[in-house]
Design a protein around this motif. Structure first.
Motif, PDB file in Angstrom:
ATOM      1  N   HIS A   1      45.401  72.123  17.632  1.00 58.21           N
ATOM      2  CA  HIS A   1      44.958  71.240  16.552  1.00 58.21           C
ATOM      3  C   HIS A   1      45.432  69.811  16.790  1.00 58.21           C
ATOM      4  CE1 HIS A   1      43.478  70.292  12.570  1.00 58.21           C
ATOM      5  NE2 HIS A   1      44.651  69.786  12.243  1.00 58.21           N
TER       6      HIS A   1
ATOM      7  N   MET B   1      43.231  68.375  19.360  1.00 59.10           N
ATOM      8  CA  MET B   1      41.907  68.071  18.822  1.00 59.10           C
ATOM      9  C   MET B   1      41.938  66.804  17.981  1.00 59.10           C
ATOM     10  SD  MET B   1      39.570  70.357  16.249  1.00 59.10           S
ATOM     11  CE  MET B   1      40.750  70.029  14.926  1.00 59.10           C
ATOM     12  N   VAL B   2      42.985  66.657  17.162  1.00 55.16           N
ATOM     13  CA  VAL B   2      43.101  65.445  16.347  1.00 55.16           C
ATOM     14  C   VAL B   2      43.253  64.212  17.227  1.00 55.16           C
ATOM     15  CG1 VAL B   2      44.565  64.266  14.667  1.00 55.16           C
ATOM     16  CG2 VAL B   2      44.011  66.670  14.347  1.00 55.16           C
TER      17      VAL B   2
ATOM     18  N   GLU C   1      42.162  63.898  20.300  1.00 55.50           N
ATOM     19  CA  GLU C   1      40.877  63.625  20.949  1.00 55.50           C
ATOM     20  C   GLU C   1      39.893  62.992  19.972  1.00 55.50           C
ATOM     21  OE1 GLU C   1      39.600  67.314  22.493  1.00 55.50           O
ATOM     22  OE2 GLU C   1      40.998  67.321  24.194  1.00 55.50           O
ATOM     23  N   GLN C   2      39.888  63.442  18.738  1.00 61.36           N
ATOM     24  CA  GLN C   2      38.990  62.844  17.762  1.00 61.36           C
ATOM     25  C   GLN C   2      39.371  61.394  17.484  1.00 61.36           C
ATOM     26  OE1 GLN C   2      39.156  65.442  14.369  1.00 61.36           O
ATOM     27  NE2 GLN C   2      37.703  66.916  15.237  1.00 61.36           N
ATOM     28  N   SER C   3      40.667  61.143  17.367  1.00 55.64           N
ATOM     29  CA  SER C   3      41.107  59.764  17.141  1.00 55.64           C
ATOM     30  C   SER C   3      40.726  58.883  18.320  1.00 55.64           C
ATOM     31  CB  SER C   3      42.616  59.725  16.901  1.00 55.64           C
ATOM     32  OG  SER C   3      42.971  60.503  15.785  1.00 55.64           O
ATOM     33  N   GLN C   4      40.950  59.397  19.531  1.00 58.37           N
ATOM     34  CA  GLN C   4      40.583  58.625  20.714  1.00 58.37           C
ATOM     35  C   GLN C   4      39.075  58.429  20.791  1.00 58.37           C
ATOM     36  OE1 GLN C   4      42.766  57.209  22.781  1.00 58.37           O
ATOM     37  NE2 GLN C   4      41.072  56.242  23.897  1.00 58.37           N
ATOM     38  N   PHE C   5      38.322  59.463  20.411  1.00 59.32           N
ATOM     39  CA  PHE C   5      36.863  59.353  20.426  1.00 59.32           C
ATOM     40  C   PHE C   5      36.394  58.283  19.453  1.00 59.32           C
ATOM     41  CE2 PHE C   5      32.773  60.544  18.569  1.00 59.32           C
ATOM     42  CZ  PHE C   5      31.973  60.572  19.700  1.00 59.32           C
ATOM     43  N   LEU C   6      36.957  58.281  18.239  1.00 61.50           N
ATOM     44  CA  LEU C   6      36.571  57.260  17.269  1.00 61.50           C
ATOM     45  C   LEU C   6      36.932  55.864  17.743  1.00 61.50           C
ATOM     46  CD1 LEU C   6      37.579  59.029  13.922  1.00 61.50           C
ATOM     47  CD2 LEU C   6      35.284  58.677  14.830  1.00 61.50           C
TER      48      LEU C   6
ATOM     49  N   ALA D   1      29.861  64.225  20.678  1.00 66.04           N
ATOM     50  CA  ALA D   1      30.555  64.842  19.536  1.00 66.04           C
ATOM     51  C   ALA D   1      30.095  66.277  19.336  1.00 66.04           C
ATOM     52  CB  ALA D   1      30.291  64.010  18.278  1.00 66.04           C
TER      53      ALA D   1
ATOM     54  N   THR E   1      31.618  68.586  22.142  1.00 70.21           N
ATOM     55  CA  THR E   1      33.071  68.781  22.195  1.00 70.21           C
ATOM     56  C   THR E   1      33.655  69.355  20.919  1.00 70.21           C
ATOM     57  OG1 THR E   1      33.369  66.471  21.495  1.00 70.21           O
ATOM     58  CG2 THR E   1      33.410  66.934  23.874  1.00 70.21           C
ATOM     59  N   THR E   2      32.900  69.330  19.820  1.00 70.87           N
ATOM     60  CA  THR E   2      33.468  69.829  18.561  1.00 70.87           C
ATOM     61  C   THR E   2      32.894  71.161  18.144  1.00 70.87           C
ATOM     62  OG1 THR E   2      31.809  68.612  17.275  1.00 70.87           O
ATOM     63  CG2 THR E   2      33.890  67.498  17.737  1.00 70.87           C
TER      64      THR E   2
END
Length: 535
Positions: free
Chosen positions: A267, A270-271, A273-278, A333, A336-337
């Motif tokens: 988790h 994942m968080v 990666e999501q922060s980096q993606f944003l 997105a 990867t999600t």
């Protein structure tokens, strides 16, 4: 009749939270241990009670037998032919010294006529004690004591009896049968047996209670580290994703804590990666939006219609690139999600047909760039020739041969999502077209290798150095060595392609094309490898 209210499909579904189990570890252990322990204690107590009862019976019977034997030893025949008991009062005093109630002695004699046997119904003379004590049910042998339970004067008694025969020396042939009895009430025996049973029950009850207390305290002591973990989790903030402290946790619970830590790590990753993606998506979108803002401002200030149209054309081109960037961000997105678990019954699709559709889709773009986009069908050259004809005519035969016959059976069946496989191959072909110079060659080959289906995209472009092939799959990575295309695209094509490939059970491999148009090991070969599915 009033219409029944229909459920709102947009309303959130109610989730049923798992209910805690009614019985905890303590209750389960006690439910498992107590029946067995109680059964063993009951069996052991019953055996002890029986043994002690038998011992009490033997002891009390022995105390009854002593006066009987003493009286038997004192039986004599006087010179006048009468039967007498020597020192009867001392023996009776000894027998009654315990001051117990319902104690009786009896000595009775029956005469046996000469030459006859004893008649139990013949008259009996009481030499001492109380008459009327119950006789034994069967005639006992001479000299052998017998014990039996009876009732005398409405009281239960235990009786010891001994019969012996004495002979008259003065009158030869005359004999006497003497029956000696000692009886006492069974009250003391019953009380002793009841006390023994009570002590057994008390001892067993104490043992069961102590065992239950030890189980309760042992479970509480064992679960104390888990209580500490629960407290630490409740005190954490929402964004605290540090691993749980497994120190002091019981060995049996350690795998559970490890699994929770593994989930927390996933988790946290994942968080991140999501922060980096944003952050990366915001950065990538900010540049084209800034360019659009500048171009729009320039077009607003421009008075020359020709230059205004030039600015508008530039805005349209920039909008197209921004639109592709947005579509790639959405695809990334999605890739990867979404869950990586394949469906229970995946769809069987034809990799050969999907690759053929992609080639037909990008054939006009390759011709616009003066590139030769070739196709090698998995069925051989004759099938590959039809795609060239379809491309020249601007039509797609969709697998229909020149005779017009349909062949619906897949050439290379794979279990995957057709749309995602199309996106994978589309990104590979688009990258090849983008990096291959004008006049270059691109070949898409579909073939079978052992138990795998392969789709290869080979180009005559600059290729990728082996040491940089892993990094090109990173997000927003672009090859800075190719200046002509370094500023084109967002560097998401290969990232999306690998994500979709892996989710469908496949993999993408990069290597040298080794084509005649790319000497010295130039060019790039991108291979999509998928396991074949039996059809």
């Amino acid at each position: 009749m009033d219409p029944q209210p229909q459920p709102n499909p947009n309303s959130p579904a109610k989730t049923t939270e798992p209910q805690p189990q009614r019985f905890g570890i303590r209750a389960r252990l006690l439910a498992l241990l107590l029946p067995g322990i109680v059964a063993l204690l009951a069996l052991d107590s019953w055996n002890d009670y029986k043994a002690l009862t038998d011992s009490l019976v033997v002891a009390y019977d022995q105390s009854l037998l002593e006066p009987v034997q003493a009286l038997a030893n004192g039986i004599v025949v006087a010179s006048d032919g009468s039967v007498r008991v020597q020192e009867p009062f001392s023996i009776q005093a000894m027998f009654e010294s315990t001051h117990l109630r319902y104690k009786y002695l009896h000595v009775g004699v029956q005469r046996i006529p000469k030459g006859e046997t004893l008649d139990v119904n013949s008259p009996e003379t009481t030499l001492m004690g109380v008459p009327g004590l119950p006789r034994p049910a069967q005639q006992p042998p001479d000299g052998t004591p017998v014990f039996y339970d009876a009732v005398h004067e409405q009281h239960p008694v235990r009786v010891a009896a001994l019969r012996q025969t004495v002979y008259d020396n003065v009158h030869p042939g005359v004999a006497y049968s003497v029956l000696i009895q000692a009886a006492e009430g069974t009250g003391p025996r019953t009380e002793a047996q009841a006390e023994s049973l009570r002590q057994e029950l008390l001892r067993d009850t104490r043992m069961v209670l102590v065992m239950a207390l030890l189980v309760w305290l042992g479970v509480a002591w064992t679960l104390r580290p888990l209580e500490r973990l629960r407290s630490s989790l409740r005190e954490r903030s929402r964004d605290d994703l540090t691993p749980l402290d497994a120190s002091g946790v019981p060995q049996e619970v350690a795998p559970l804590v490890d699994a929770v830590n593994h989930h927390i790590a996933g988790h946290r990753r994942m968080v991140a990666e999501q922060s980096q993606f944003l952050a990366d998506a915001s950065h990538q979108l900010r540049t084209p939006l800034s360019i659009l803002s500048i171009q729009a401002g320039y077009a607003v200030r421009e008075t020359d219609p020709a230059r205004m149209r030039e600015s508008l054309h530039a805005i349209v081109g920039q909008l197209a690139r921004t639109r592709r960037l947005s579509e790639q961000l959405l695809a990334l997105a999605h890739a990867t999600t979404e869950d990586e678990v394949a469906p229970a019954e995946p769809t069987v699709v034809d990799l050969n047909a999907i690759a053929r559709e992609v080639v037909l889709q990008y054939l006009p773009l390759a011709r616009e760039n003066d590139q030769d986009l070739g196709w090698v069908d998995a069925r051989g050259d004759s099938a590959a020739e039809r795609i060239a004809t379809a491309g020249d005519d601007g039509e797609d035969t969709d697998g229909t041969d020149e005779a017009g016959d349909e062949d619906d059976s897949p050439v290379l069946p794979v279990a995957a999502n057709a749309a995602e496989l199309h996106e994978v191959l589309a990104n590979l072909v688009h990258n090849a077209i983008k990096y291959t110079p004008r006049g270059g060659n691109i070949t898409v080959t579909v073939r079978r290798e052992a138990s795998y289906a392969l789709a290869e995209v080979c180009d005559s472009g600059p290729g990728i150095a082996p040491e940089r092939r892993d990094s090109v799959f990173e997000r927003f990575h672009r090859d800075p060595s190719v200046a002509a295309v370094a500023t084109q695209g967002a560097g998401l094509g290969l990232t999306i392609a690998r994500s979709y490939a892996r989710r469908n059970g496949g993999e993408i491999e990069l290597g040298n094309a080794d084509t005649p148009e790319s000497p010295n090991g130039g060019g790039l070969r991108a291979i999509l490898r998928l396991p074949l599915r039996a059809f």
